[in-house]
Design a protein around this motif. Structure first.
Motif, mmCIF file in Angstrom:
data_model
loop_
_atom_site.group_PDB
_atom_site.id
_atom_site.type_symbol
_atom_site.label_atom_id
_atom_site.label_comp_id
_atom_site.label_asym_id
_atom_site.label_seq_id
_atom_site.Cartn_x
_atom_site.Cartn_y
_atom_site.Cartn_z
ATOM 1 N N LYS A 133 17.724 40.487 -8.603
ATOM 2 C CA LYS A 133 18.993 41.147 -8.268
ATOM 3 C C LYS A 133 18.808 42.486 -7.559
ATOM 4 O O LYS A 133 19.740 42.994 -6.939
ATOM 5 C CB LYS A 133 19.821 41.363 -9.548
ATOM 6 C CG LYS A 133 20.375 40.083 -10.152
ATOM 7 C CD LYS A 133 21.193 40.413 -11.400
ATOM 8 C CE LYS A 133 21.807 39.152 -11.995
ATOM 9 N NZ LYS A 133 22.606 39.456 -13.213
ATOM 10 N N ASN A 134 17.638 43.051 -7.673
ATOM 11 C CA ASN A 134 17.397 44.399 -7.149
ATOM 12 C C ASN A 134 17.092 44.374 -5.638
ATOM 13 O O ASN A 134 16.036 43.888 -5.220
ATOM 14 C CB ASN A 134 16.221 45.044 -7.902
ATOM 15 C CG ASN A 134 15.991 46.487 -7.488
ATOM 16 O OD1 ASN A 134 16.863 47.117 -6.887
ATOM 17 N ND2 ASN A 134 14.831 47.006 -7.821
ATOM 18 N N LYS A 170 14.894 50.768 -10.955
ATOM 19 C CA LYS A 170 15.317 49.921 -12.062
ATOM 20 C C LYS A 170 14.149 49.724 -13.030
ATOM 21 O O LYS A 170 13.021 49.441 -12.628
ATOM 22 C CB LYS A 170 15.786 48.551 -11.537
ATOM 23 C CG LYS A 170 16.215 47.567 -12.606
ATOM 24 C CD LYS A 170 17.442 48.060 -13.369
ATOM 25 C CE LYS A 170 17.858 47.038 -14.430
ATOM 26 N NZ LYS A 170 18.950 47.546 -15.279
ATOM 27 N N GLU A 223 13.802 55.783 -16.165
ATOM 28 C CA GLU A 223 14.612 55.384 -14.997
ATOM 29 C C GLU A 223 15.084 56.611 -14.215
ATOM 30 O O GLU A 223 15.088 56.597 -12.976
ATOM 31 C CB GLU A 223 15.806 54.544 -15.468
ATOM 32 C CG GLU A 223 16.511 53.823 -14.322
ATOM 33 C CD GLU A 223 17.438 52.735 -14.817
ATOM 34 O OE1 GLU A 223 18.549 52.653 -14.281
ATOM 35 O OE2 GLU A 223 17.048 51.970 -15.727
ATOM 36 N N ALA A 265 16.067 40.863 -13.208
ATOM 37 C CA ALA A 265 16.295 42.209 -12.666
ATOM 38 C C ALA A 265 15.653 42.361 -11.284
ATOM 39 O O ALA A 265 16.231 42.973 -10.378
ATOM 40 C CB ALA A 265 15.739 43.253 -13.622
ATOM 41 N N VAL A 319 12.657 47.947 -16.739
ATOM 42 C CA VAL A 319 12.783 46.910 -17.773
ATOM 43 C C VAL A 319 11.602 47.048 -18.730
ATOM 44 O O VAL A 319 10.449 47.102 -18.298
ATOM 45 C CB VAL A 319 12.780 45.498 -17.160
ATOM 46 C CG1 VAL A 319 12.899 44.445 -18.265
ATOM 47 C CG2 VAL A 319 13.908 45.330 -16.153
ATOM 48 N N THR A 379 10.965 47.292 -8.947
ATOM 49 C CA THR A 379 11.420 47.200 -10.343
ATOM 50 C C THR A 379 10.254 47.585 -11.226
ATOM 51 O O THR A 379 9.145 47.064 -11.072
ATOM 52 C CB THR A 379 11.884 45.775 -10.685
ATOM 53 O OG1 THR A 379 12.909 45.377 -9.776
ATOM 54 C CG2 THR A 379 12.406 45.712 -12.116
ATOM 55 N N ASN A 388 10.839 39.803 -23.004
ATOM 56 C CA ASN A 388 11.708 40.282 -21.918
ATOM 57 C C ASN A 388 11.213 39.914 -20.518
ATOM 58 O O ASN A 388 11.591 40.560 -19.536
ATOM 59 C CB ASN A 388 11.898 41.804 -21.981
ATOM 60 C CG ASN A 388 12.687 42.239 -23.189
ATOM 61 O OD1 ASN A 388 13.325 41.433 -23.866
ATOM 62 N ND2 ASN A 388 12.622 43.523 -23.506
ATOM 63 N N GLU A 392 14.163 38.542 -18.436
ATOM 64 C CA GLU A 392 15.016 39.673 -18.037
ATOM 65 C C GLU A 392 14.384 40.436 -16.867
ATOM 66 O O GLU A 392 15.086 40.889 -15.957
ATOM 67 C CB GLU A 392 15.222 40.628 -19.217
ATOM 68 C CG GLU A 392 16.106 40.092 -20.337
ATOM 69 C CD GLU A 392 15.394 39.151 -21.285
ATOM 70 O OE1 GLU A 392 16.015 38.754 -22.294
ATOM 71 O OE2 GLU A 392 14.236 38.795 -21.025
#
Length: 608
Positions: A156-157, A135, A129, A153, A137, A108, A146, A149
């Motif tokens: 979940k990645n 991914k 990206e 991310a 952010v 990420t 952030n 966030e």
């Protein structure tokens, strides 16, 4: 779950690590500032850990930090990578990210400094990206924007990254970079004309150092005087109380002169140390530390010193041991040995405390003296390196400096305070403990003889100091106290404070120059015992170690001798004799210069 934080120097990697874990690792502006993998638990999580890898531009394994990063990543197949890049300069992270995509570990991309960009952030992140194929952010590590966030991310990645076509990605990022100017980068470029080049930059550096020590000495000194008055009152109360309780005289003296004296000598000068650390932390966060390195690059290069020597020398400003260990990033053995010998010339935290203490003790203008000590320590590095190279004590080597100049940024006061608290804790726990123990040792050595019997003539310390004091007569300082302070300084530099904490200076120094030569000798002489043992371990050779220590002692003695001789000329020679000496010095320099040019001309004629 294990998360691995990877990034280039100046990308905000350490700041992000601190924000996510709540720790306070030191931020810096150089490759190699993190020389090992750090591990910490992520805040508000049960089983999630974050690993901070050394800042690096590649994973090829050529440098020490690259080898450490590659070795660790190769052993972590079940982890996830957080690759942080500088959003204002995405091109510099392309090589690192492209190499990370070959490891088959979910990645990420954390794009830092988005608060500094003037472009549309959503469109910009989409472009990145598409180019990096992972991914993305956008974050601001400094402001904590952030970060939740980002962690969400990353969690979940689970996708394995696709391999990047380097040339295609380079072309895409180059187009973006051309239109990616920020207000800060423009201001930084304008300010760098003054901060990083020419004579003006040297004058600014001197002014900055002088201002730092002026504030530290004046403000910190005023607080120290108040603390001193409070401690004197408290000491008197304790001594009278122990006397009323009919406590043994020896035990009474031990508690007051041994234990309390050591504790008070630490706390008394804490305000000055805190202020000095505060300003040094500001230099690091704003990026001015990198400008200092850039200013010094030319003399370093002329002195045949590795450009990478800047890293360990800045590390040595915190602790000599750290500076010695940081020389591992220098690949050339000759350059590494030279750097290892010279790195402790820079004043560590302990030397800062000693310089400020002695400057106030000896002089009316302590801030100026402290600033001069810093200038001498900085100048001594290229000068001594040049001499070492000419003498070929460790051989000859020449290395350039590959260094990225970070954008000048406004420091975070919160982060500065966090770093400051950490440094003060380290000083109190390390230096404070040493000073108290040394104070107790000094009390014992001053009150007992070699047969462990009470002594009224200065005890063991007086005898040892007297036996070796004649060595320092040419440097202009006399007596057992001055000599004993140097003996204690060998164990720990902070211990010099103990030797002078309750002593008058009558008859101790020949001239004020002699007092200054004493401070300079402590500054440039071989470091404390722990740093010396680290040097011995790193050099892996008794012969090289003895050479290194001998060189340090010889240089420190020579500089102190020159300062003392200058004092003798100023204070004891008549005006006529002074003029004659100055004329002779100038004449000898001119002769040397003319003789050197004459030889050069002869060589040119012969070649023609």
């Amino acid at each position: 779950m294990n998360y691995i934080l990877v990034g280039t120097p100046n990308s905000g990697k350490t700041t992000l690590f601190n924000k996510l874990t709540g720790l306070s690792e030191k931020t810096g502006n150089f490759a190699g500032i993190t020389v090992e993998v750090k591990k910490a638990k992520i805040k508000n999580s049960k089983n999630d850990f974050l690993f901070d890898l050394p800042g690096t531009y590649s994973l090829k394994g050529y440098s020490n930090e690259e080898s450490v990063a590659l070795k660790f990543l190769s052993s972590q197949r079940d982890a996830k990578i957080i690759a942080i890049i500088d959003g204002t300069q995405p091109l510099k992270s392309l090589r690192l990210v492209s190499e990370l995509t070959t490891l088959n570990i979910p990645i990420t991309l954390a794009v830092n400094f988005i608060d500094e960009l003037s472009v549309k952030i959503s469109e910009y992140l989409t472009l990145l990206e598409n180019i990096f194929k992972v991914k993305v952010v956008g974050i601001s590590a400094k402001k904590g924007k952030n970060l939740k966030e980002l962690l969400l991310a990353v969690a979940k990645n689970d996708e394995m990254p696709k391999k990047i076509e380097y040339q295609s990605a380079f072309n895409g990022l180059e187009k973006i970079a051309k239109n990616l100017t920020t207000k800060k980068s423009v201001k930084s470029e304008k300010m760098d004309k003054f901060l990083s080049s020419g004579v003006v930059s040297l004058l600014i550096l001197f002014f900055v150092l002088l201002s730092t020590f002026l504030i530290s000495n004046e403000v910190g000194g005023a607080l120290s005087k108040k603390l001193n008055g409070l401690f004197s009152y408290f000491t008197t109360v304790v001594k009278n109380y122990l006397s009323k309780q009919k406590v043994n005289t020896t035990l009474n003296n031990f508690m007051v002169d041994g234990v309390l004296s050591g504790v008070f000598s630490v706390v008394e000068f804490l305000p000055q140390v805190v202020l000095t650390y505060f300003f040094l932390s500001l230099f690091e966060q704003t990026g001015y530390s990198a400008r200092i390195a850039f200013i010094l690059h030319k003399p370093f290069k002329k002195a045949k010193l590795s450009g990478k020597a800047v890293v360990p020398m800045l590390s040595a400003c915190g602790c000599g041991v750290n500076g010695v260990l940081a020389t591992r990033i220098i690949p050339d053995e000759c350059a590494r040995c030279k750097t290892l010998t010279l790195v402790t010339n820079l004043p560590c935290g302990a030397k800062v405390a000693v310089i400020q203490f002695l400057s106030q003790k000896f002089f009316k203008f302590p801030a100026l003296v402290s600033a001069l000590c810093y200038i001498i320590s900085i100048l001594s590095v290229p000068i001594f390196s040049f001499i070492l190279d000419k003498l070929e004590i460790f051989g000859q080597s020449e290395n350039g400096l590959i260094m990225e100049m970070p954008v000048l940024r406004t420091p975070s006061i919160k982060e500065t305070v966090v770093i400051l608290i950490k440094k003060v804790k380290e000083f109190i726990l390390k230096a404070g403990t040493i000073i108290v123990l040394i104070s107790i040792l000094v009390w014992f050595l001053s009150n007992f003889d070699f047969f462990i019997k009470p002594s009224t003539t200065g005890g063991i310390l007086f005898s040892v100091g007297k036996a070796r004091s004649f060595i320092f007569y040419p440097l202009g300082f006399f007596g057992e106290i001055a000599s004993s302070g140097l003996i204690l300084g060998f164990l720990a530099k902070e211990a010099v404070i103990t030797a002078f904490s309750s002593t008058t200076l009558n008859g101790m120094f020949l001239t004020p120059f002699s007092a200054f030569s004493y401070i300079v000798f402590i500054l440039l002489s071989p470091p404390c015992l722990s740093a010396l043992l680290t040097m011995k371990k790193e050099l892996k050779s008794n012969k090289k170690f003895l050479k290194s220590v001998a060189v340090q002692f010889f240089f420190s003695y020579s500089v102190s001798l020159l300062i003392n001789l200058l004092g003798i000329i100023v204070y004891f020679f008549s005006l006529t004799l002074k003029i004659i000496i100055i004329i002779l010095i100038i004449f000898s320099i001119m002769l040397k210069y003319l003789f050197k040019n004459h030889i050069k001309n002869k060589i040119i004629k012969k070649t023609e």
